[in-house]
Scaffold this motif. Structure first.
Motif, PDB file in Angstrom:
ATOM      1  N   THR A  72      23.380  43.541 -21.580  1.00 43.24           N
ATOM      2  CA  THR A  72      23.916  44.701 -22.279  1.00 43.24           C
ATOM      3  C   THR A  72      24.221  45.830 -21.312  1.00 43.24           C
ATOM      4  O   THR A  72      25.297  46.447 -21.354  1.00 43.24           O
ATOM      5  N   LEU A  73      23.296  46.106 -20.402  1.00 39.07           N
ATOM      6  CA  LEU A  73      23.483  47.211 -19.462  1.00 39.07           C
ATOM      7  C   LEU A  73      24.549  46.896 -18.424  1.00 39.07           C
ATOM      8  O   LEU A  73      25.294  47.790 -18.000  1.00 39.07           O
ATOM      9  N   VAL A  74      24.653  45.635 -18.036  1.00 38.05           N
ATOM     10  CA  VAL A  74      25.739  45.237 -17.134  1.00 38.05           C
ATOM     11  C   VAL A  74      27.078  45.425 -17.836  1.00 38.05           C
ATOM     12  O   VAL A  74      28.050  45.922 -17.254  1.00 38.05           O
ATOM     13  N   GLY A  75      27.136  45.049 -19.111  1.00 36.24           N
ATOM     14  CA  GLY A  75      28.365  45.219 -19.889  1.00 36.24           C
ATOM     15  C   GLY A  75      28.755  46.673 -20.052  1.00 36.24           C
ATOM     16  O   GLY A  75      29.949  46.986 -20.127  1.00 36.24           O
ATOM     17  N   LEU A  76      27.771  47.556 -20.070  1.00 40.38           N
ATOM     18  CA  LEU A  76      28.041  48.989 -20.196  1.00 40.38           C
ATOM     19  C   LEU A  76      28.372  49.635 -18.855  1.00 40.38           C
ATOM     20  O   LEU A  76      28.780  50.796 -18.807  1.00 40.38           O
ATOM     21  N   GLU A  77      28.191  48.887 -17.767  1.00 43.17           N
ATOM     22  CA  GLU A  77      28.394  49.399 -16.405  1.00 43.17           C
ATOM     23  C   GLU A  77      27.565  50.666 -16.181  1.00 43.17           C
ATOM     24  O   GLU A  77      28.047  51.686 -15.689  1.00 43.17           O
ATOM     25  N   ALA A  78      26.289  50.572 -16.562  1.00 42.19           N
ATOM     26  CA  ALA A  78      25.386  51.711 -16.485  1.00 42.19           C
ATOM     27  C   ALA A  78      25.224  52.197 -15.053  1.00 42.19           C
ATOM     28  O   ALA A  78      25.191  51.412 -14.106  1.00 42.19           O
ATOM     29  N   LYS A  79      25.109  53.523 -14.900  1.00 40.50           N
ATOM     30  CA  LYS A  79      24.856  54.134 -13.595  1.00 40.50           C
ATOM     31  C   LYS A  79      23.463  54.752 -13.523  1.00 40.50           C
ATOM     32  O   LYS A  79      22.810  54.702 -12.481  1.00 40.50           O
ATOM     33  N   TRP A  80      23.043  55.376 -14.617  1.00 36.36           N
ATOM     34  CA  TRP A  80      21.713  55.973 -14.715  1.00 36.36           C
ATOM     35  C   TRP A  80      20.987  55.287 -15.860  1.00 36.36           C
ATOM     36  O   TRP A  80      21.551  55.110 -16.930  1.00 36.36           O
ATOM     37  N   VAL A  81      19.708  54.933 -15.642  1.00 41.81           N
ATOM     38  CA  VAL A  81      18.917  54.332 -16.706  1.00 41.81           C
ATOM     39  C   VAL A  81      17.585  55.056 -16.798  1.00 41.81           C
ATOM     40  O   VAL A  81      16.835  55.105 -15.824  1.00 41.81           O
TER      41      VAL A  81
END
Length: 271
Positions: A72-81
């Motif tokens: 899910t986070l890879v799909g969102l191209e997250a930068k900050w978590v």
């Protein structure tokens, strides 16, 4: 592999993810999860700062598998978590989630913790420690636990080399500016340059306390600033320049939960 992750919220414009873990090792009387379980930063929840609590929010029933969190986070191209929750460090999978995100996305990982246990920080870039109270009796009354271990772990986190900050909820007449100053003195004994944020309490749970006024927040900031160089406040009225939506559960699923009838003594998430 199952995790304790029950909510993923996402700010598209900043690529910031709020990763929520269920379960805690202290029981704060003013815990926000008594009022609303899913991220308080969600656009749909912003009005709840001023709303009176009506009953207790229902605990989540759905949790994510490890691979689903990462995908899910890879799909969102997250930068900050932001790893938050209740208490993220209780999840055995938390360090591995942080490692996978570093490896796959190069994210900036931020852990929000009560420091009741010393967390695994190998794949975290910043830590924010919630200091509830300095006085041990007050801390025990508010959380059900002593703060001795927390006060021991705080300098350990600092000396680990991971950048850190601290925050405290200001509760008028309870965890007031005098207690805030004692916390600030403790933080300064570790390093005067540690960032300290004072958050205005908003009503949650069956408590008699009220929200602090802007002047009361300013007074707490002034008291803490006698000892620390970087003191800030969140009053709850500040404008926000980005939107936050729920990814898991979806916004549509939260809509359905809001409309579902209550069963026996169970309350809706937004009760």
């Amino acid at each position: 592999m199952q995790t304790n992750v029950y909510n993923i919220a996402f700010a598209e414009s900043t690529k910031q993810v709020y990763l929520h873990f269920w379960g805690c090792n202290i029981k704060c009387k003013g815990c926000v999860c008594q009022k609303v379980v899913y991220d308080f930063m969600l656009d749909r929840n912003m009005h709840l700062h001023l709303a009176e609590p009506r009953g207790l929010a229902a605990a989540p029933e759905r949790f994510m598998a490890f691979n689903d969190v990462i995908d899910t986070l890879v799909g969102l191209e997250a930068k900050w978590v932001l790893f938050e929750g209740q208490e993220a460090s209780l999840d055995p999978q938390m360090p591995f989630i942080a490692e996978a995100l570093h490896r796959h996305l190069g994210t900036t990982n931020v852990l929000l913790t009560n420091a009741f246990v010393m967390p695994d920080l190998r794949h975290f870039d910043k830590v924010a420690v919630g200091l509830k109270a300095f006085n041990e009796n007050l801390h025990r009354e508010y959380t059900g636990e002593s703060n001795r271990t927390i006060l021991e772990n705080f300098p350990r986190i600092f000396h680990s080399g991971v950048p850190m900050m601290a925050e405290t909820v200001l509760i008028p007449g309870y965890i007031d500016y005098q207690e805030i100053e004692q916390i600030a003195k403790f933080i300064a004994s570790v390093d005067k340059n540690i960032r300290y944020q004072i958050d205005a309490y908003f009503k949650a749970g069956n408590n008699p306390w009220r929200r602090p006024t802007a002047d009361e927040v300013d007074r707490a900031v002034e008291a803490a600033s006698k000892h620390l160089n970087n003191v800030y406040a969140y009053k709850g009225s500040e404008p926000r320049e980005f939107g936050v939506k729920s990814i898991f559960p979806t916004e549509a699923e939260l809509d359905a939960a809001e409309l579902a009838p209550a069963v026996e003594s169970r309350h809706l998430v937004y009760a």
